[in-house]
Design a protein around this motif. Structure first.
Motif, short mmCIF file in Angstrom:
data_model
loop_
_atom_site.label_atom_id
_atom_site.label_comp_id
_atom_site.label_asym_id
_atom_site.label_seq_id
_atom_site.Cartn_x
_atom_site.Cartn_y
_atom_site.Cartn_z
N SER A 153 12.53 70.34 42.95
CA SER A 153 12.80 69.49 44.11
C SER A 153 14.15 69.80 44.73
O SER A 153 14.28 69.92 45.95
CB SER A 153 12.74 68.02 43.68
N LEU A 154 15.16 69.96 43.89
CA LEU A 154 16.53 70.17 44.38
C LEU A 154 16.67 71.50 45.11
O LEU A 154 17.31 71.57 46.17
CB LEU A 154 17.49 70.11 43.20
N PHE A 155 16.05 72.55 44.57
CA PHE A 155 16.23 73.88 45.13
C PHE A 155 15.06 74.35 45.99
O PHE A 155 15.04 75.50 46.44
CB PHE A 155 16.47 74.89 44.00
N ARG A 156 14.07 73.48 46.19
CA ARG A 156 12.89 73.81 46.99
C ARG A 156 12.17 75.04 46.42
O ARG A 156 11.85 76.00 47.12
CB ARG A 156 13.28 74.02 48.46
N ALA A 157 11.93 74.97 45.11
CA ALA A 157 11.29 76.08 44.38
C ALA A 157 9.87 75.70 43.98
O ALA A 157 9.54 74.52 43.87
CB ALA A 157 12.10 76.43 43.13
N ALA A 165 18.85 67.98 32.88
CA ALA A 165 18.04 67.02 33.64
C ALA A 165 18.93 65.99 34.32
O ALA A 165 18.75 65.66 35.50
CB ALA A 165 17.03 66.35 32.72
N VAL A 166 19.92 65.45 33.58
CA VAL A 166 20.84 64.48 34.16
C VAL A 166 21.65 65.12 35.29
O VAL A 166 21.85 64.53 36.37
CB VAL A 166 21.78 63.93 33.07
N THR A 167 22.11 66.33 35.06
CA THR A 167 22.90 67.05 36.07
C THR A 167 22.14 67.24 37.37
O THR A 167 22.67 67.05 38.47
CB THR A 167 23.33 68.41 35.50
N LEU A 168 20.88 67.62 37.26
CA LEU A 168 20.07 67.87 38.45
C LEU A 168 19.82 66.58 39.24
O LEU A 168 19.77 66.60 40.47
CB LEU A 168 18.74 68.51 38.04
N LYS A 169 19.66 65.47 38.54
CA LYS A 169 19.51 64.20 39.23
C LYS A 169 20.77 63.85 40.00
O LYS A 169 20.72 63.41 41.16
CB LYS A 169 19.17 63.09 38.24
N LYS A 170 21.92 64.06 39.38
CA LYS A 170 23.19 63.77 40.05
C LYS A 170 23.42 64.70 41.24
O LYS A 170 23.99 64.30 42.27
CB LYS A 170 24.34 63.89 39.06
N ALA A 171 22.97 65.95 41.13
CA ALA A 171 23.18 66.92 42.21
C ALA A 171 22.37 66.59 43.46
O ALA A 171 22.64 67.15 44.53
CB ALA A 171 22.84 68.32 41.72
N ASN A 188 23.33 71.99 49.74
CA ASN A 188 23.05 72.48 51.10
C ASN A 188 24.30 72.75 51.92
O ASN A 188 24.28 72.67 53.15
CB ASN A 188 22.13 71.51 51.85
N VAL A 189 25.39 73.10 51.23
CA VAL A 189 26.59 73.52 51.95
C VAL A 189 26.75 75.03 51.94
O VAL A 189 27.65 75.57 52.58
CB VAL A 189 27.85 72.83 51.39
N MET A 190 25.89 75.72 51.18
CA MET A 190 25.75 77.16 51.25
C MET A 190 24.27 77.51 51.31
O MET A 190 23.43 76.70 50.93
CB MET A 190 26.43 77.84 50.05
N ARG A 191 23.95 78.70 51.78
CA ARG A 191 22.56 79.09 52.01
C ARG A 191 21.76 79.15 50.72
O ARG A 191 22.28 79.49 49.66
CB ARG A 191 22.51 80.45 52.71
#
Length: 425
Positions: free
Chosen positions: A84-88, A272-278, A212-215
């Motif tokens: 979800s985070l990286f649109r993968a 998993a926790v890190t990705l939720k925070k990101a 989303n502050v870098m490509r």
């Protein structure tokens, strides 16, 4: 004081002393190594949790050992959040760190001896991008591209010519010491022309891509993107492979059982926790401040006579040519800055004539300082500290004053999870 500290201080005083010493070092100094950061207190807890005890060879629903209900939950959440985070389309969160992460991609999608087109190491590429001393450099045929001496830009006409001649099976981009963003569409166009796979290693700036502050290379149609979970993501030390669905089976089999055994489930839980925070707005603000701090610090250094490779930065890091700036090699500069409580790392510059352990520069980054809440004014002061120390080499009085001022500044910005030289409850 947590009970583990009581036990440690009684049963292993040497390790207990080293732990307290490291906590004080982190609290009292400025961490400017771009690949280092301070993780979340929740992640520190998970790394020392009961997930450390569990062996989980295999993948969710297909483990080799029983008792996997909660480890499956954790890994599924980590994979879903990464996609979800990286649109993968697919994510593997089991790599133990960045090097095996990249190795798993090469070994899963290529054959030994295949050609990989990657960035020259002295121009910013990583050890796993084909260094001759690495096992991957011996297994695969790495052909290298470089950056322009004038501004650090990548000459895509030259890159296309190299690709047409070498006919690589994979075009690899990403970096560990390159202060610019990348044109992934241009890489993809060249790779498509020669029938090559595309891979981006965004380990250093994965958090900035997530925010989303870098490509994002996946937005440009890349086949694979890899990132470590620490550095700009602020998570535990691990790796994440993101890829298209058609490559998922080969990637997963390459990680396990191809390259490694059971994953470290305490790290997967922390990821998993890190990705939720990101995925939060707070993290996006943090990522924007990382970039702002880098530009402010780069400007402050250049104003004080420091020569930066590429004369600035578009990301979270910069490389200072210390030979050109003050006549000191990178090792001497690193040691000098450590004496005033600023941690950097020695760094080669493009086509560096000096050996790797005595290179011509140092590498500097802002993720860790930004995590502590430092902003524009602190970046200006850090620029003054760095330039002042490098220009005052051998003046013990100046160095002592700068060290005192640096430590005083740091104590106003606590390290997350560490309070006054000891881990917080």
């Amino acid at each position: 004081m947590p009970s583990f500290r009581n036990e440690l201080s009684i049963n292993d005083q040497e390790i207990a002393a080293a732990l307290v010493g490291e906590e004080r070092r982190q609290q009292d100094g400025v961490e400017l190594i771009p690949s280092e950061n301070y993780t979340y207190p929740e992640v520190l807890e998970l790394l020392g949790s009961v997930f450390t005890n569990k062996y989980s060879e295999g993948y969710p629903g297909r483990r080799y050992y029983g008792g996997q209900q909660y480890t499956d939950d954790v890994e599924n959440l980590a994979r879903q959040r990464a996609c979800s985070l990286f649109r993968a389309e697919h994510a593997n969160v089991q790599p133990l760190s960045g090097s095996p992460m990249n190795q798993a991609v090469y070994l899963g999608l290529l054959q030994p001896g295949d050609t990989i087109l990657a960035m020259d190491l002295s121009h910013g590429g990583h050890l796993t991008h084909g260094a001759p001393v690495s096992h991957m450099g011996r297994l695969f045929n790495f052909v290298r591209y470089k950056t322009a001496p004038s501004n650090g830009a990548i000459d895509f006409d030259e890159l296309r010519a190299i690709a047409r001649e070498a006919r690589p099976k994979m075009v690899l981009c990403g970096y560990s010491s390159y202060p610019r963003d990348l044109d992934y569409a241009a890489f993809k166009n060249i790779a498509d022309e020669v029938g090559a796979l595309t891979m981006a290693d965004v380990s250093h700036y994965g958090g900035l891509v997530a925010a989303n502050v870098m490509r994002n290379p996946l937005d440009a149609g890349f086949d694979v993107m890899t990132t470590t979970s620490h550095k700009t993501l602020r998570g535990p030390r691990g790796g994440i492979i993101l890829c298209r669905k058609e490559n998922a089976g080969r990637i997963d089999a390459s990680v396990f059982p191809g390259l490694q055994g059971g994953p470290h489930m305490n790290v997967v839980a922390g990821t998993a926790v890190t990705l939720k925070k990101a995925a939060t707005s707070d993290f996006q603000l943090y990522a924007r401040q990382v970039l702002r701090n880098a530009k402010v610090l780069a400007g402050a250094l250049m104003e004080r006579g420091m020569k930066l490779v590429t004369d600035g930065t578009d990301n979270h890091m910069m490389v200072v040519d210390t030979i050109a700036s003050v006549g000191l090699d990178g090792r001497a500069a690193e040691d000098l800055l450590e004496a005033i409580a600023i941690t950097t790392n020695k760094q080669v510059i493009p086509d560096d004539p000096r050996p790797p352990l005595r290179p011509s520069g140092i590498r500097i980054g802002t993720p860790a300082a930004t995590t502590r809440g430092m902003g524009d004014s602190e970046m200006h002061r850090i620029g003054e500290f760095i330039a002042g120390a490098l220009q005052a080499s051998g003046d013990d009085a100046i160095l002592a004053r700068l060290r005192s001022e640096c430590i005083e500044m740091c104590r106003a910005f606590p390290v997350p999870g560490v309070v006054s030289g000891s881990r917080s409850n």
